[in-house]
Design an enzyme around this catalytic site. Structure first.
Site, mmCIF file in Angstrom:
data_model
loop_
_atom_site.group_PDB
_atom_site.id
_atom_site.type_symbol
_atom_site.label_atom_id
_atom_site.label_comp_id
_atom_site.label_asym_id
_atom_site.label_seq_id
_atom_site.Cartn_x
_atom_site.Cartn_y
_atom_site.Cartn_z
ATOM 1 N N CYS A 10 7.420 -0.315 -78.152
ATOM 2 C CA CYS A 10 8.344 0.219 -77.434
ATOM 3 C C CYS A 10 8.399 -0.373 -75.986
ATOM 4 C CB CYS A 10 8.077 1.707 -77.638
ATOM 5 S SG CYS A 10 9.404 2.690 -76.518
ATOM 6 N N SER A 11 9.372 -0.658 -75.376
ATOM 7 C CA SER A 11 9.628 -0.987 -73.990
ATOM 8 C C SER A 11 9.354 0.109 -73.004
ATOM 9 C CB SER A 11 10.697 -1.744 -73.796
ATOM 10 O OG SER A 11 11.795 -0.828 -73.816
#
Length: 114
Positions: A10-11
């Site tokens: 997840c960024s």
């Protein structure tokens, strides 16, 4: 010490981790998808977040949310149990320090724990 419920794919989670590390915080990473929190842990984090509607801690666009027949208006008890049963439903990242927690949306929110 800040514990970060982290998903490296997840960024936003990666950004939150980078912000904490850049600020010099000691961070313990918990990959919550591999080391799923218990219902009791989820309840404690819910309280540490200030007891918002539990739907705010969730990812309602995940297929598991729909498959379980959930609604963001369901009771906190139902939603917390769903997160315990399906950790993929937990919004990420969540940073925890003592009795306080912050949802990393936006990622800069985690810095409020410093």
């Amino acid at each position: 010490m800040i514990t970060l419920w982290h998903n490296p794919r997840c960024s936003k989670s990666r950004q939150a981790l980078a912000l904490l590390e850049e600020a010099g915080a000691k961070v313990a990473i918990r990959r919550y998808l591999e080391d799923a929190p218990s219902l009791a842990e989820l309840q404690a984090v819910h309280r540490a977040l200030g007891s918002p509607p539990a739907g705010e801690m969730m990812r309602p666009k995940e297929p598991e949310f729909t498959a379980a027949g959930l609604s963001t208006t369901d009771s906190d008890a139902i939603l917390l149990q769903a997160m315990a049963d399906h950790p993929k439903l937990i919004e990420r990242p969540i940073a925890i320090r003592g009795a306080q927690a912050k949802l990393g949306r936006p990622p800069e929110q985690v810095l409020l724990l410093l």
